[in-house]
Design a protein around this motif. Sequence first.
Motif, PDB file in Angstrom:
ATOM      1  N   ILE A  70     -16.188 -14.522 -10.642  1.00  0.00           N
ATOM      2  CA  ILE A  70     -16.007 -13.411  -9.705  1.00  0.00           C
ATOM      3  C   ILE A  70     -16.410 -13.909  -8.321  1.00  0.00           C
ATOM      4  N   VAL A  71     -15.497 -13.837  -7.373  1.00  0.00           N
ATOM      5  CA  VAL A  71     -15.803 -14.230  -5.991  1.00  0.00           C
ATOM      6  C   VAL A  71     -15.831 -12.961  -5.147  1.00  0.00           C
ATOM      7  N   GLN A  72     -17.005 -12.625  -4.671  1.00  0.00           N
ATOM      8  CA  GLN A  72     -17.194 -11.432  -3.856  1.00  0.00           C
ATOM      9  C   GLN A  72     -17.060 -11.803  -2.381  1.00  0.00           C
ATOM     10  N   VAL A  73     -16.087 -11.208  -1.699  1.00  0.00           N
ATOM     11  CA  VAL A  73     -15.877 -11.480  -0.278  1.00  0.00           C
ATOM     12  C   VAL A  73     -16.545 -10.363   0.528  1.00  0.00           C
ATOM     13  N   CYS A  74     -17.551 -10.746   1.300  1.00  0.00           N
ATOM     14  CA  CYS A  74     -18.411  -9.765   1.979  1.00  0.00           C
ATOM     15  C   CYS A  74     -17.812  -9.359   3.327  1.00  0.00           C
ATOM     16  N   ASP A  75     -16.696  -8.634   3.275  1.00  0.00           N
ATOM     17  CA  ASP A  75     -16.001  -8.251   4.507  1.00  0.00           C
ATOM     18  C   ASP A  75     -16.747  -7.196   5.298  1.00  0.00           C
ATOM     19  N   ILE A  76     -17.495  -6.331   4.623  1.00  0.00           N
ATOM     20  CA  ILE A  76     -18.267  -5.313   5.335  1.00  0.00           C
ATOM     21  C   ILE A  76     -19.359  -5.984   6.177  1.00  0.00           C
ATOM     22  N   GLU A  77     -20.037  -6.960   5.593  1.00  0.00           N
ATOM     23  CA  GLU A  77     -21.066  -7.702   6.318  1.00  0.00           C
ATOM     24  C   GLU A  77     -20.468  -8.395   7.547  1.00  0.00           C
ATOM     25  N   LYS A  78     -19.289  -9.000   7.377  1.00  0.00           N
ATOM     26  CA  LYS A  78     -18.604  -9.662   8.494  1.00  0.00           C
ATOM     27  C   LYS A  78     -18.294  -8.650   9.599  1.00  0.00           C
ATOM     28  N   PHE A  79     -17.858  -7.469   9.210  1.00  0.00           N
ATOM     29  CA  PHE A  79     -17.532  -6.417  10.173  1.00  0.00           C
ATOM     30  C   PHE A  79     -18.771  -6.010  10.972  1.00  0.00           C
ATOM     31  N   TYR A  80     -19.914  -5.934  10.308  1.00  0.00           N
ATOM     32  CA  TYR A  80     -21.154  -5.564  10.991  1.00  0.00           C
ATOM     33  C   TYR A  80     -21.610  -6.645  11.970  1.00  0.00           C
ATOM     34  N   LEU A  81     -21.369  -7.912  11.614  1.00  0.00           N
ATOM     35  CA  LEU A  81     -21.918  -9.021  12.376  1.00  0.00           C
ATOM     36  C   LEU A  81     -21.076  -9.446  13.565  1.00  0.00           C
ATOM     37  N   TYR A 102     -11.401 -13.615 -10.515  1.00  0.00           N
ATOM     38  CA  TYR A 102     -11.176 -12.330  -9.858  1.00  0.00           C
ATOM     39  C   TYR A 102     -11.838 -12.376  -8.482  1.00  0.00           C
ATOM     40  N   ILE A 103     -11.027 -12.260  -7.434  1.00  0.00           N
ATOM     41  CA  ILE A 103     -11.511 -12.279  -6.047  1.00  0.00           C
ATOM     42  C   ILE A 103     -11.366 -10.875  -5.479  1.00  0.00           C
ATOM     43  N   PHE A 104     -12.436 -10.326  -4.959  1.00  0.00           N
ATOM     44  CA  PHE A 104     -12.336  -8.984  -4.386  1.00  0.00           C
ATOM     45  C   PHE A 104     -13.153  -8.877  -3.113  1.00  0.00           C
ATOM     46  N   SER A 105     -12.754  -7.958  -2.250  1.00  0.00           N
ATOM     47  CA  SER A 105     -13.548  -7.659  -1.060  1.00  0.00           C
ATOM     48  C   SER A 105     -14.375  -6.412  -1.347  1.00  0.00           C
ATOM     49  N   ASN A 106     -15.484  -6.284  -0.642  1.00  0.00           N
ATOM     50  CA  ASN A 106     -16.345  -5.119  -0.866  1.00  0.00           C
ATOM     51  C   ASN A 106     -15.639  -3.814  -0.492  1.00  0.00           C
ATOM     52  N   ILE A 107     -14.802  -3.869   0.546  1.00  0.00           N
ATOM     53  CA  ILE A 107     -14.044  -2.662   0.909  1.00  0.00           C
ATOM     54  C   ILE A 107     -13.072  -2.303  -0.212  1.00  0.00           C
ATOM     55  N   GLN A 108     -12.369  -3.317  -0.707  1.00  0.00           N
ATOM     56  CA  GLN A 108     -11.368  -3.103  -1.752  1.00  0.00           C
ATOM     57  C   GLN A 108     -12.003  -2.579  -3.042  1.00  0.00           C
ATOM     58  N   ASN A 109     -13.179  -3.071  -3.379  1.00  0.00           N
ATOM     59  CA  ASN A 109     -13.768  -2.776  -4.681  1.00  0.00           C
ATOM     60  C   ASN A 109     -14.863  -1.715  -4.620  1.00  0.00           C
ATOM     61  N   SER A 110     -15.074  -1.119  -3.446  1.00  0.00           N
ATOM     62  CA  SER A 110     -16.212  -0.210  -3.286  1.00  0.00           C
ATOM     63  C   SER A 110     -16.124   1.011  -4.203  1.00  0.00           C
ATOM     64  N   GLN A 111     -14.909   1.465  -4.503  1.00  0.00           N
ATOM     65  CA  GLN A 111     -14.779   2.649  -5.367  1.00  0.00           C
ATOM     66  C   GLN A 111     -15.298   2.373  -6.777  1.00  0.00           C
ATOM     67  N   PHE A 112     -15.161   1.129  -7.231  1.00  0.00           N
ATOM     68  CA  PHE A 112     -15.652   0.777  -8.563  1.00  0.00           C
ATOM     69  C   PHE A 112     -17.151   0.510  -8.548  1.00  0.00           C
ATOM     70  N   MET A 113     -17.666  -0.056  -7.455  1.00  0.00           N
ATOM     71  CA  MET A 113     -19.084  -0.381  -7.368  1.00  0.00           C
ATOM     72  C   MET A 113     -19.955   0.814  -6.991  1.00  0.00           C
ATOM     73  N   TYR A 114     -19.341   1.854  -6.431  1.00  0.00           N
ATOM     74  CA  TYR A 114     -20.140   2.889  -5.787  1.00  0.00           C
ATOM     75  C   TYR A 114     -21.154   3.579  -6.696  1.00  0.00           C
ATOM     76  N   PRO A 115     -20.827   3.889  -7.962  1.00  0.00           N
ATOM     77  CA  PRO A 115     -21.867   4.479  -8.821  1.00  0.00           C
ATOM     78  C   PRO A 115     -23.116   3.608  -8.917  1.00  0.00           C
ATOM     79  N   ASN A 116     -22.923   2.283  -9.029  1.00  0.00           N
ATOM     80  CA  ASN A 116     -24.085   1.396  -9.070  1.00  0.00           C
ATOM     81  C   ASN A 116     -24.756   1.277  -7.706  1.00  0.00           C
TER      82      ASN A 116
END
Length: 397
Positions: free
Chosen positions: A122-133, A163-177
Motif C-alpha cells: 500500500i503506497v499512501q500519497v500524502c496530498d493533503i500534507e503537501k497542500f498544507y505545506l 494499491y496506490i491511493f491519495s489521502n483525499i481519494q481514500n478519506s471516505q474509507f479511512m474516516y471512521p478510523n
Amino acid sequence: MKLSQQIINPLEVHGPTIEGEVQPLNYKRIALDMIDSSPLESLTCSALKTAYKRKNIDFPVVFERDLIIGQRDFGQVITALENGSSFVYILTSLRPGNITLAHHVLLTFCSGLQRCYHIPVIVQVCDIEKFYLEELVLEDIQKLYHDMVPQILSCGFDQNITYIFSNIQNSQFMYPNIIKIQKLISVQEIMDFYSLTINDIAGFVTHPSYAIAATFASSIPSLATHSQAWRCLCIYFCEKDVHYRLARNIACNIGETPPATLALKIFPGLRSVGTNMLLETAANSIFMVDTAAVIRKKINSCLSGGRETIEEHRKLASALSTYKQVIVAITAGFVQGAIIEKDVAIEMFRFLCPTSNAFHALVSKYENGLILSGEMKKEVIAIIQEIVISYQRGLQL
C-alpha cells in the motif's frame, strides 16, 4: 558560538547546527527517541537472506550497511511469512511530485520484499500534507498525484497486488478510523511530537490521523473484507517514526492490530548529510527524471568531506607508506584523509552501491587520502546515472 539542536519529525529534518552549518544527524539520539524500538536481529536477517536467495532476488544492501535504525515486531512478521501467512501488507508513504533518488531507495526496497513474499504493498500519497505545506491549488496537487502513480509502479512493483491511493481519494474509507484516532490523541501530544506552535495551521494537527489510519487494514478498501486478519508492516525513513509509534500506542484501544515497523536511516539531501532529500528543495535533490548531465553537476557540487587542500588530504596516505598504518599516523598528528561522516556522496553511495566489497574499498581509499573527492564522486556519479537511466527505460515501457 551559535548552536542549535537537531530536529527530526515528518515535517522537518536537520542535524545540529554550528554557526549555521548543518552537522551530521546524531543517530544514537534518534534511536533513543524511538521508544520500544530495537536493532534488527541477526536471525531475522539470516532468514531474509535465505528467502531472497530462494527467489533469486538481490539482497538489499540496507540490511548489511547499518542502514536500519530500528524495528518493532519485524521478526514476528518475517516468521509469519516464512510459515506461509498471506495476511501481511507493506505500507509506505510519500508526498506527491516527481520521485527522487530517496523515494527510489525506499520504494525498490518495498518492491523487493513484495516479490520475495508475494504480499500486497500500500503506497499512501500524502496530498493533503503537501497542500498544507506548499502554495499550490488543490487541482495542482491532485495532478501531481496522478502523474506520480506510473513513477511509483516503475520501481518494480507487482501491479496486481499494489494499491496506490491519495489521502483525499481514500478519506471516505479511512474516516471512521480517523475520528476514532483523533478522539484518542490530544492536541498537545501532536504539537510536542511534530514541534508545532499555536501559529501553525490547524491542518497539521489533524494530518497525523491520516497516516495512522492507513496502518489499519479496515481503512484500505482492498483489504477491508478480512481486516482483522491483516498485519501491517510500515517501512519508512525514520523521520516518520512518530506516526507509527502513535499507531501502535492506540491500536488496541480501537480494536486494531498494532503495526510492525522497520525504520531506515535518512537519505541525505545534497547540501548536508544532516538533511533529508525528501524534504529538500529541487536544487538539493536528485530526481529520477534528471539527465546524466544534471546528475553529474549536482553530485559534483554537493557537500564534500575532502580536506581543503590536496596536501592535507594526502598526508595520511604518505604516512601509511612509511609507518605502521593508521595508529602511527594518528599518533604523529597526521590528517586522516576525508571526513566521510560529512560527505554527502559517500552517504548516498552507502545506500546505492550494489556490492559491499566495492563500497568498503572506495570508502577506505577516500578516508585514507589515497583518492581525492573528485575521484570518489566520479564513481558515485556512475552508479547513480546507471540507476536513473535503468529506471527511465522502465518508465518508458
